[in-house]
Enzyme design. Structure first.
Site, PDB file in Angstrom:
ATOM      1  N   GLU A 286       0.901  -1.042  -0.030  1.00  0.00           N
ATOM      2  CA  GLU A 286      -0.149  -0.009  -0.001  1.00  0.00           C
ATOM      3  C   GLU A 286       0.983   0.960   0.038  1.00  0.00           C
ATOM      4  O   GLU A 286       1.568   1.291   1.128  1.00  0.00           O
ATOM      5  CB  GLU A 286      -0.767   0.163   1.176  1.00  0.00           C
ATOM      6  N   CYS A 320      -2.509   8.282   3.948  1.00  0.00           N
ATOM      7  CA  CYS A 320      -2.345   7.970   2.545  1.00  0.00           C
ATOM      8  C   CYS A 320      -3.836   8.373   1.849  1.00  0.00           C
ATOM      9  O   CYS A 320      -3.921   8.714   0.694  1.00  0.00           O
ATOM     10  CB  CYS A 320      -2.166   6.689   2.147  1.00  0.00           C
TER      11      CYS A 320
END
Length: 515
Positions: A286, A320
């Site tokens: 990720e 994020c």
């Protein structure tokens, strides 16, 4: 039979009893600051000469703790220990593996404020953000434990007359978990226990800025009954230890959360087959995002402004999933911008010592310098509406910052800043807004604020992100409710906290027996 899964509730700090309990937990943590912590390999505590010092980002003079730093010799020992432990752990009843997670979750729940207080000190998280981080860690343990019980017997397939066919999932081997600092508890815990509960063994290399909360978590797993060698705690240098473990022929699985550049490099390294390696490595990454809140001309503009502010400035934009871009229909652009500026200027910024502090520091000097350099870029590319000031004299504090009138391809609209900066861009119409929202290399999260049903349906098809939210902010995915992961260069879209996640840590095996 386990009760139905429900996510861990967030603490209401408007209640005095909860505030007092959290203050007590902070006092407990403060009494333990500055301690030294060893590595843990096969249950053995190992101390090294080289150390990693964890600093409170809100107070640079305060040492949170000092941990021993792993080297390649220790990394090699850890992978051999984990490989050996795998031979027995993989055969442990999946229900017992799940029970260890459920017990650990219960232990953390009883110490919830204590773990959150460590996050306040080590990651600079405001109370609300720290509480959500700890709640998410509990959620990962509870959810993955229950998911393993669902998957333990495999899935149904057909059998012909005279034969019995089964389709089951088996563990893969040794997993390298490289966890981030921004969700120092939740993501670290989730990416550690997912391989464990599926029967793999783990080498945990937490972020060097937040190693103490990871050590505390490993202690809980041990107390919950996890056998020695199943998880090994080895903080160290990415270049020295991380690369060595990624390249190692005994490594079967790598799970990483962090920057795009490191993730891409890791993905590439893992593809190479080394001498003695008899398998292809599996990689879960990720890597980040450049996430957009789209505001339609048919929208609740107060909701739009609040959604932009929450998305952009929660935990100082160090997510994020943070909404660092606002793409607004030209008909309502000025009004939304004005509302966002007013809300932003009302936010509190400072040391997260009380529950009402909205924003704390950014994580370290490197982050501070990078974010402030983007402030200067923003001044050249757009119009500074509010914020733009930073102060690193005591901690790493940056005011929430709003830039207007950015071109869609400007650096502020394209590059992941990972700080409290939101860039506004004007769209001619809804289709133009979606085109702008899709114009980055990332595809993690996005939000659309609109009352127009046709536009909502269009966005479902055309807004190319892994997590898409309507009429709310684009952060705050909850385990089991909003499985999390992104498209494009945001990673492998592995959907942490979702029904498919554990399967990524296992291999499917078909067994056919003739009667």
């Amino acid at each position: 039979m386990l009760p139905l899964y429900q996510h861990e509730p967030f603490t209401d700090f408007s209640i005095e009893e909860n505030r007092l309990a959290f203050e007590k937990a902070l006092q407990l943590v403060e009494s333990e600051l500055g301690k030294e912590y060893p590595l843990i390999v096969g249950g053995e505590r190992i101390t090294t000469e080289e150390k990693i010092t964890s600093i409170n980002p809100a107070n640079k003079r305060e040492v949170v703790g000092i941990v021993s730093k792993a080297n390649q010799n220790i990394a090699e020992k850890a992978i051999q220990v984990a490989d050996q432990a795998f031979n027995t752990w993989r055969k442990v009843n999946p229900e017992e593996r799940a029970n260890i997670l459920i017990r650990a979750a219960a232990m953390i729940r009883r110490r919830k404020h204590e773990f959150s207080a460590w996050l306040v000190k080590e990651a600079g998280k405001p109370w609300k953000e720290a509480d959500a981080d700890t709640a998410e860690a509990i959620d990962f343990l509870e959810y993955y434990g229950r998911q393993m019980i669902v998957l333990k017997d495999g899935k149904q397939i057909n059998s012909r007359v005279g034969e019995n066919n089964r389709y089951i999932y088996t563990p893969i081997g040794v997993c390298i978990t490289i966890s981030p600092w921004n969700f120092a508890f939740a993501i670290m815990a989730g990416t550690t226990v997912a391989p464990i509960v599926t029967g793999n063994t783990v080498l945990l290399k937490p972020a060097s800025t937040t190693p103490i909360v990871a050590y505390k978590f490993v202690e809980v797993l041990e107390e919950a009954g996890l056998p020695k060698g199943v998880v090994n705690y080895i903080p160290g240098s990415g270049a020295e230890v991380g690369d060595y473990l990624v390249d190692h022929p005994k490594t079967s699985l790598i799970t990483f959360t962090g920057s795009r550049d490191v993730g891409v490099r890791l993905y590439e390294r893992a593809a190479k087959v080394h001498l003695g390696q008899e398998h292809l490595k599996r990689v879960i990454v990720e890597m980040g995002g450049k996430d957009t809140v789209v505001v339609d001309c048919e929208a609740d503009l107060d909701l739009a402004a609040q959604s932009i502010v929450t998305s952009a400035f929660g935990f100082s934009g160090q997510k994020c999933s943070a909404g660092s871009r606002a793409v607004v229909h030209e008909a309502v652009y000025d009004e939304v911008l004005e509302k966002v500026v007013a809300l932003t200027e009302a936010l509190t910024v400072g040391k997260p010592t009380t529950h009402d502090m909205y924003m704390g520091p950014v994580v370290d000097q490197g982050a501070f310098n990078k974010i402030m350099s983007y402030v200067e870029i923003g001044k050249e590319e757009g119009r500074l509406m509010t914020g733009g000031q930073g102060d690193d004299s005591e901690g790493f504090f940056i005011q929430p910052t709003v830039f207007a009138d950015l071109e869609p391809k400007s650096r502020l609209m394209q590059e992941e800043i990972f700080g409290p900066i939101v860039a506004f861009s004007k769209a001619k119409n809804f289709e133009d807004a979606i085109d702008i929202a899709n114009n980055t290399e990332y595809g993690l999260t996005g939000a659309v604020i609109s009352h127009n049903r046709a536009n909502i349906e269009k966005a479902k098809q055309d807004f190319h992100v892994g997590n898409l939210y309507f009429n709310r902010n684009c952060t705050g995915a909850i385990v089991g409710y909003h499985p999390f992961g992104g498209f494009k260069m945001s990673g492998t879209d592995s959907k942490a906290g979702g029904p498919d996640y554990l399967i990524l840590h296992m291999q499917a095996k078909t067994i056919s027996e003739m009667y």
